[in-house]
Design an enzyme around this catalytic site. Structure first.
Site, PDB file in Angstrom:
ATOM      1  CE  LYS A 106       8.924  49.085 -18.159  1.00  0.00           C
ATOM      2  NZ  LYS A 106       8.782  47.622 -18.006  1.00  0.00           N
ATOM      3  N   GLY A 218       9.716  38.895 -32.285  1.00  0.00           N
ATOM      4  CA  GLY A 218      10.707  39.662 -31.522  1.00  0.00           C
ATOM      5  C   GLY A 218      11.978  38.870 -31.304  1.00  0.00           C
ATOM      6  N   GLY A 220      14.624  40.337 -29.318  1.00  0.00           N
ATOM      7  CA  GLY A 220      15.363  41.075 -28.299  1.00  0.00           C
ATOM      8  C   GLY A 220      15.761  40.095 -27.206  1.00  0.00           C
ATOM      9  CG  ASN A 221      17.176  39.931 -22.506  1.00  0.00           C
ATOM     10  OD1 ASN A 221      17.959  38.998 -22.683  1.00  0.00           O
ATOM     11  ND2 ASN A 221      16.754  40.305 -21.322  1.00  0.00           N
ATOM     12  CB  ALA A 222      11.813  38.646 -24.095  1.00  0.00           C
ATOM     13  N   GLY A 223      12.775  37.421 -26.746  1.00  0.00           N
ATOM     14  CA  GLY A 223      12.508  36.536 -27.876  1.00  0.00           C
ATOM     15  C   GLY A 223      13.673  35.628 -28.221  1.00  0.00           C
TER      16      GLY A 223
HETATM   17  N1  GLU Z   1      11.760  45.356 -17.641  1.00  0.00           N
HETATM   18  C1  GLU Z   1      11.401  44.081 -17.069  1.00  0.00           C
HETATM   19  C2  GLU Z   1       9.894  43.966 -16.941  1.00  0.00           C
HETATM   20  O1  GLU Z   1       9.134  44.616 -17.624  1.00  0.00           O
HETATM   21  C3  GLU Z   1      12.132  43.846 -15.774  1.00  0.00           C
HETATM   22  C4  GLU Z   1      11.853  44.825 -14.703  1.00  0.00           C
HETATM   23  C5  GLU Z   1      12.754  44.688 -13.500  1.00  0.00           C
HETATM   24  O2  GLU Z   1      13.566  43.783 -13.481  1.00  0.00           O
HETATM   25  O3  GLU Z   1      12.621  45.519 -12.619  1.00  0.00           O
HETATM   26  O4  GLU Z   1       9.417  43.154 -16.203  1.00  0.00           O
END
Ligand code: GLU
Length: 421
Positions: A106, A218, A220-223
């Site tokens: 990360k 949320g 964002g992209n997910a919500g």
């Molecule tokens: N940021 C996303 C996660 O937390 C995707 C990570 C990725 O695609 O490598 O799963």
């Protein structure tokens, strides 16, 4: 920050519980409690007023026994090394649970993109990649988007990396624009994966999704995509949604198109007319069938877990439920599906993107989604089967504990096969 809310301590605690449950080898446990590599960088950026500002960033490789590191980059004003370490551990378990050939990693940069110009964000993105370029690569560690990072940012980052190495390298980063080697379906893949999990969990609970009341924290992209998919594909009713400023609630259901328009025009979903305003905290305690935390970590804690009214919690964010809250939800028989299953759609499609980039052969959206469905449904079933195995042995374990046992076991076996312990 209170010790019990330190994300890295939480991730270690979750691992310790799994280690005890599965009687994990002590040496393997020791390796898995710490990241393999932690990189801290300071990146100077020339700002619009001509002055230079220094931004601190991180890239943590947690474990690469099963394959190259994999995990997003967050741009967040409150980013900390401990948060990035925790998120890199969770990526390790996420990739392992999905059984895709990646380890976990990360990245993060302490910055507030809302106060920066596009040129400043581009310059910071390129500077960050220059600073970590030796530690990433398609076969080393593969970043992706996360909180406040976008496909455009991934595009700049790929470009910068290729300038450094002097050749094409599309597989160095995923979540790119489709025009630049991104995968069809990657953008809404996190939410799509979450909806496949919701479908399976609803079957298990004998809950009808059509008309079910859903609250999402949320936008964002997910919500945002969870809202769209839950209403359009599953026929559920989203009764509440929020963004970082606050949220709105209407028991009759909110309109997706109208909400989107309001967000675009005014900057916040709070300005949606005809619904009552709720705070981010109140949203969690609303009367609903499914609660989807889709923002950030530590939202359901020991302080509010006994006030959650939803029958099911679907963790689309990373780390939204603390271990103390976990216990309370379990005792209250609220089904809580863990983050590293629910939001694994993002990294699973990132894996597809990486495969397509390495082969130079690209798939259709249908192809992507049907393969995603298979992988995530299999992971769901693996978790249920693992819970049953423990139940037969006289021990009730949570879906998160079952998921941990599966994921940690795979990583431990890979480390063993490599001779690391
Ligand atoms: N940021 C996303 C996660 O937390 C995707 C990570 C990725 O695609 O490598 O799963």
């Amino acid at each position: 920050m209170a010790e019990e809310l330190d994300p890295f301590k939480i991730s270690q605690k979750q691992l310790d519980t799994a280690a005890e449950l599965m009687k994990l080898d002590k040496a393997a446990h020791q390796i898995l409690r710490e990241p393999q590599r932690t990189v801290v960088v300071n990146v100077p950026v020339k700002m619009r007023d001509g002055r230079s500002r220094l931004f601190t960033g991180f890239r943590v490789l947690y474990n690469d026994a099963r394959g190259p590191g994999k995990g997003g980059i967050r741009f967040h004003p409150q980013e900390t090394l401990d948060t990035v370490k925790a998120l890199s551990a969770w990526m390790t378990w996420k990739c392992s649970l999905a059984n895709i050939p990646f380890g976990g990693a990360k990245g993060g940069v302490i910055c507030d993109t809302k106060k920066m110009t596009p040129a400043e964000i581009e310059s910071l993105s390129r500077g960050y990649i220059r600073a970590i370029s030796k530690f990433i690569g398609p076969k080393i560690d593969v970043p992706a988007p996360d909180v406040y990072t976008t496909p455009q940012i991934m595009g700049w980052m790929r470009d910068e990396y290729e300038t450094i190495v002097g050749h094409e390298s599309p597989g160095v980063i995923t979540g790119k624009p489709v025009e630049l080697g991104g995968s069809e379906g990657r953008f809404d893949s996190t939410a799509m994966g979450g909806m496949y999990v919701l479908r399976e969990a609803a079957k298990l609970q004998k809950m009808k999704l059509k008309g079910a009341k859903v609250a999402i924290q949320g936008f964002g992209n997910a919500g945002k995509f969870a809202f769209e998919i839950a209403t359009k594909l599953a026929g559920a009713k989203v009764v509440a949604i929020s963004d970082s400023q606050g949220g709105v609630y209407d028991p009759k259901g909110l309109d997706y198109e109208k909400l989107n328009e309001v967000k675009e025009k005014t900057g916040s979903v709070q300005n949606y007319k005809g619904a009552s305003r709720v705070s981010n905290d109140d949203l969690l305690e609303l009367d609903c069938d499914v609660l989807i935390p889709a923002a950030i970590e530590n939202q359901i804690t020991k302080e509010n877990a006994d006030r959650i009214k939803a029958g099911m919690v679907l963790e689309l964010a990373n780390g939204p439920v603390t271990p103390e809250a976990d216990k309370i939800l379990f005792e209250r028989k609220i089904l809580d599906m863990p983050d590293f299953l629910v939001n694994s759609g993002g990294v699973i499609v990132s894996y597809f993107e990486w495969v397509q980039d390495m082969e130079g052969f690209y798939w259709t959206e249908d192809d992507v989604y049907s393969k995603l469905d298979k992988i995530i449904t299999r992971s769901f079933n693996d978790i249920i089967a693992m819970q049953q195995t423990y139940r037969k042995g006289g021990r009730m374990i949570t879906p998160r504990e079952a998921a941990y046992v599966i994921a940690v076991d795979r990583v431990a076996k890979a480390m063993k096969a490599r001779g690391w312990y």
